[in-house]
Design a protein around this motif. Structure first.
Motif, PDB file in Angstrom:
ATOM      1  N   HIS A  61       0.871  -1.177   0.000  1.00  0.00           N
ATOM      2  CA  HIS A  61       0.000   0.000   0.000  1.00  0.00           C
ATOM      3  C   HIS A  61       0.907   1.226   0.000  1.00  0.00           C
ATOM      4  O   HIS A  61       1.691   1.421   0.936  1.00  0.00           O
ATOM      5  N   LEU A  62       0.839   2.042  -1.027  1.00  0.00           N
ATOM      6  CA  LEU A  62       1.720   3.202  -1.177  1.00  0.00           C
ATOM      7  C   LEU A  62       1.059   4.429  -0.556  1.00  0.00           C
ATOM      8  O   LEU A  62       0.100   4.968  -1.094  1.00  0.00           O
ATOM      9  N   THR A  63       1.598   4.864   0.566  1.00  0.00           N
ATOM     10  CA  THR A  63       0.976   5.943   1.332  1.00  0.00           C
ATOM     11  C   THR A  63       1.887   7.153   1.516  1.00  0.00           C
ATOM     12  O   THR A  63       1.464   8.137   2.124  1.00  0.00           O
ATOM     13  N   GLN A  64       3.115   7.088   1.019  1.00  0.00           N
ATOM     14  CA  GLN A  64       4.079   8.152   1.294  1.00  0.00           C
ATOM     15  C   GLN A  64       4.073   9.283   0.273  1.00  0.00           C
ATOM     16  O   GLN A  64       4.815  10.246   0.419  1.00  0.00           O
ATOM     17  N   GLY A  65       3.278   9.159  -0.796  1.00  0.00           N
ATOM     18  CA  GLY A  65       3.200  10.233  -1.779  1.00  0.00           C
ATOM     19  C   GLY A  65       4.408  10.331  -2.684  1.00  0.00           C
ATOM     20  O   GLY A  65       4.743  11.415  -3.151  1.00  0.00           O
ATOM     21  N   MET A  66       5.073   9.193  -2.919  1.00  0.00           N
ATOM     22  CA  MET A  66       6.188   9.205  -3.865  1.00  0.00           C
ATOM     23  C   MET A  66       6.227   7.902  -4.640  1.00  0.00           C
ATOM     24  O   MET A  66       5.726   6.874  -4.195  1.00  0.00           O
TER      25      MET A  66
END
Length: 159
Positions: free
Chosen positions: A126-131
């Motif tokens: 789950h990509l949550t870091q905004g990069m």
């Protein structure tokens, strides 16, 4: 941080993709690899979702033979879209099966720059870091930096 007046000179698109052909999907071949993916027509992220970019050398977790890459930094809205798109990625397949549920489907995200497919990685978290890190498709550091500048104007470096 976005500098006023910074304008991209090339297009960026992130689309969902499949490794196998299906009706309504468009075949595209990754630049330099020959691998074909089948892209959905909907654009999930575009230049409007980019805040900045930085050139990165492949680190110990990546294959150094792939050369330098980019890290694309997203706006708050872009980060939210990416998080929603990937929220089921990395879910435990065994737990899903034991609970009597189907495991989450695989998700590949196609990265297109000026309409050319440069990568279609399988998303496993789950990509949550905004990069978005990209470590393929660049012949060298100069090409990666030129692409970064074209994508985000002069907004190089971490925001």
């Amino acid at each position: 941080r976005v500098r006023p007046g910074a304008k991209p000179t090339c297009s960026f698109e992130l689309r969902r993709a499949e490794p196998a052909a299906a009706e309504g999907l468009v075949p595209r071949t990754i630049k330099g690899s020959g691998a074909t993916y089948y892209l959905y027509p909907e654009v999930e992220l575009s230049n409007a979702d980019l805040l900045g970019a930085s050139v990165r050398a492949a680190d110990k977790y990546e294959d150094p033979s792939e050369g330098p890459g980019l890290c694309l930094f997203l706006t708050k809205a872009g980060a939210r879209k990416l998080s929603e798109l990937t929220e089921n990625c990395g879910a435990n397949t065994l737990d899903s099966l034991l609970a009597g549920k189907l495991p989450p489907p695989e998700l590949h995200l196609a990265v297109l720059i000026d309409g050319e497919l440069i990568a279609a990685p399988k998303v496993t978290a789950h990509l949550t870091q905004g990069m978005i890190p990209l470590y393929s498709g660049f012949a060298g550091e100069a090409e990666a930096e030129k692409t970064a500048r074209a994508l985000v104007g002069e907004n190089l470096g971490e925001p």
